[in-house]
Design a protein around this motif. Structure first.
Motif, short mmCIF file in Angstrom:
data_model
loop_
_atom_site.label_atom_id
_atom_site.label_comp_id
_atom_site.label_asym_id
_atom_site.label_seq_id
_atom_site.Cartn_x
_atom_site.Cartn_y
_atom_site.Cartn_z
N SER A 1 4.21 -1.87 21.97
CA SER A 1 5.03 -1.16 22.96
C SER A 1 6.51 -1.21 22.61
CB SER A 1 4.81 -1.77 24.34
OG SER A 1 3.50 -1.53 24.78
N ARG A 2 6.93 -2.20 21.87
CA ARG A 2 8.35 -2.31 21.50
C ARG A 2 8.72 -1.37 20.36
NH1 ARG A 2 9.72 -8.07 20.07
NH2 ARG A 2 11.75 -7.11 19.80
N HIS A 3 7.72 -0.76 19.71
CA HIS A 3 7.98 0.12 18.57
C HIS A 3 8.76 1.35 19.02
CE1 HIS A 3 7.43 2.39 14.91
NE2 HIS A 3 6.93 3.38 15.61
N LYS A 4 9.80 1.65 18.26
CA LYS A 4 10.59 2.85 18.52
C LYS A 4 10.67 3.64 17.22
CE LYS A 4 13.59 1.03 22.15
NZ LYS A 4 12.59 0.42 22.84
N GLY A 5 10.63 4.93 17.35
CA GLY A 5 10.72 5.78 16.17
C GLY A 5 9.44 6.56 15.97
N TYR A 6 9.51 7.50 15.05
CA TYR A 6 8.39 8.40 14.85
C TYR A 6 7.87 8.41 13.42
CZ TYR A 6 9.77 10.07 19.40
OH TYR A 6 10.07 10.13 20.73
N ALA A 7 8.43 7.62 12.54
CA ALA A 7 7.98 7.61 11.15
C ALA A 7 6.62 6.93 11.06
CB ALA A 7 8.98 6.87 10.27
N ALA A 8 5.72 7.53 10.31
CA ALA A 8 4.36 7.01 10.18
C ALA A 8 4.36 5.62 9.54
CB ALA A 8 3.51 7.97 9.38
N GLY A 9 5.20 5.43 8.54
CA GLY A 9 5.27 4.14 7.87
C GLY A 9 5.70 3.03 8.81
N ASP A 10 6.67 3.33 9.68
CA ASP A 10 7.13 2.33 10.65
C ASP A 10 6.03 2.01 11.67
OD1 ASP A 10 9.58 2.22 9.43
OD2 ASP A 10 10.52 3.64 10.82
N ALA A 11 5.30 3.03 12.09
CA ALA A 11 4.21 2.81 13.05
C ALA A 11 3.12 1.94 12.44
CB ALA A 11 3.64 4.14 13.52
N ILE A 12 2.78 2.20 11.19
CA ILE A 12 1.74 1.40 10.52
C ILE A 12 2.22 -0.03 10.32
CG2 ILE A 12 0.50 1.11 8.33
CD1 ILE A 12 0.26 4.16 8.26
N ARG A 13 3.47 -0.18 9.91
CA ARG A 13 4.03 -1.51 9.71
C ARG A 13 4.02 -2.31 11.02
NH1 ARG A 13 7.08 -0.22 5.93
NH2 ARG A 13 8.56 0.99 7.14
N THR A 14 4.38 -1.66 12.12
CA THR A 14 4.37 -2.33 13.42
C THR A 14 2.95 -2.72 13.81
OG1 THR A 14 6.33 -1.12 14.14
CG2 THR A 14 4.95 -2.05 15.86
N ALA A 15 2.01 -1.81 13.61
CA ALA A 15 0.62 -2.11 13.96
C ALA A 15 0.06 -3.26 13.13
CB ALA A 15 -0.25 -0.86 13.78
N LEU A 16 0.39 -3.30 11.85
CA LEU A 16 -0.08 -4.39 11.00
C LEU A 16 0.55 -5.73 11.37
CD1 LEU A 16 -0.24 -2.63 7.51
CD2 LEU A 16 -2.15 -3.34 8.96
N ARG A 17 1.83 -5.72 11.70
CA ARG A 17 2.48 -6.96 12.16
C ARG A 17 1.86 -7.43 13.46
NH1 ARG A 17 8.36 -4.82 11.01
NH2 ARG A 17 8.54 -5.39 8.82
N ALA A 18 1.64 -6.51 14.38
CA ALA A 18 1.05 -6.88 15.66
C ALA A 18 -0.37 -7.43 15.47
CB ALA A 18 1.03 -5.68 16.60
N GLU A 19 -1.13 -6.83 14.58
CA GLU A 19 -2.49 -7.31 14.31
C GLU A 19 -2.46 -8.68 13.66
OE1 GLU A 19 -6.36 -7.15 14.96
OE2 GLU A 19 -5.05 -5.48 15.48
N ALA A 20 -1.50 -8.92 12.77
CA ALA A 20 -1.37 -10.24 12.14
C ALA A 20 -1.04 -11.31 13.18
CB ALA A 20 -0.30 -10.20 11.05
N VAL A 21 -0.14 -10.99 14.10
CA VAL A 21 0.19 -11.93 15.17
C VAL A 21 -1.03 -12.18 16.05
CG1 VAL A 21 1.55 -12.19 17.30
CG2 VAL A 21 2.65 -11.45 15.18
N LYS A 22 -1.77 -11.13 16.35
CA LYS A 22 -2.98 -11.27 17.17
C LYS A 22 -4.00 -12.18 16.50
CE LYS A 22 -6.69 -8.62 19.25
NZ LYS A 22 -7.33 -7.34 19.37
N ILE A 23 -4.21 -12.01 15.21
CA ILE A 23 -5.18 -12.84 14.49
C ILE A 23 -4.71 -14.29 14.44
CG2 ILE A 23 -6.16 -13.27 12.19
CD1 ILE A 23 -6.24 -10.18 11.88
N MET A 24 -3.43 -14.52 14.15
CA MET A 24 -2.92 -15.89 14.11
C MET A 24 -3.02 -16.57 15.47
SD MET A 24 0.27 -15.84 11.42
CE MET A 24 1.22 -14.62 12.32
#
Length: 127
Positions: A58-81
């Motif tokens: 939800s904190r992600h801002k912007g419309y670039a696909a790369g940024d969205a994927i990077r945010t999703a991967l970071r969030a998933e890594a935090v979720k797994i940890m």
């Protein structure tokens, strides 16, 4: 103002909480206090890690696909940890855990989380 702006994630988190509370009540009557606490902890592990994911997305801002994927991967890594850490903490510090109830509730909440794909994100009112 809500920290979670994604409607499907917010709905799924509420469903996870509702099912967890229902399971706590059921296991309280069937297995007693330790069964209820085990169910509560199993649901809490999934809800806490899912909430962390939802807040980060939800904190992600912007419309670039790369940024969205990077945010999703970071969030998933935090979720797994978080999930691994919380599972370890429960088994390490709660000696009376009913492992079957705990893991069963956790797995059920993980499956419920996958329902986010089925919740419509359309917030427009149909007239």
């Amino acid at each position: 103002m809500s920290w979670i702006k994604n409607r499907p994630l917010k709905i799924v988190l509420l469903v996870q909480l509702s099912i967890t509370f229902a399971l706590v009540i059921v296991f309280l009557f069937i297995l007693g206090m330790h069964g209820a606490i085990s169910a509560m902890l199993g649901g809490a592990v999934s809800v806490i890690s899912s909430t962390a994911f939802a807040v980060m997305v939800s904190r992600h801002k912007g419309y670039a696909a790369g940024d969205a994927i990077r945010t999703a991967l970071r969030a998933e890594a935090v979720k797994i940890m978080l999930t691994i850490g919380l599972l370890w903490m429960v088994f390490e510090f709660y000696t009376n855990v009913n492992a079957f109830v705990f893991i069963g509730t956790f797995i059920l909440m993980v499956l419920v989380y996958s329902m986010a794909l089925l919740v419509a994100d359309d917030t427009k009112k149909i007239r």
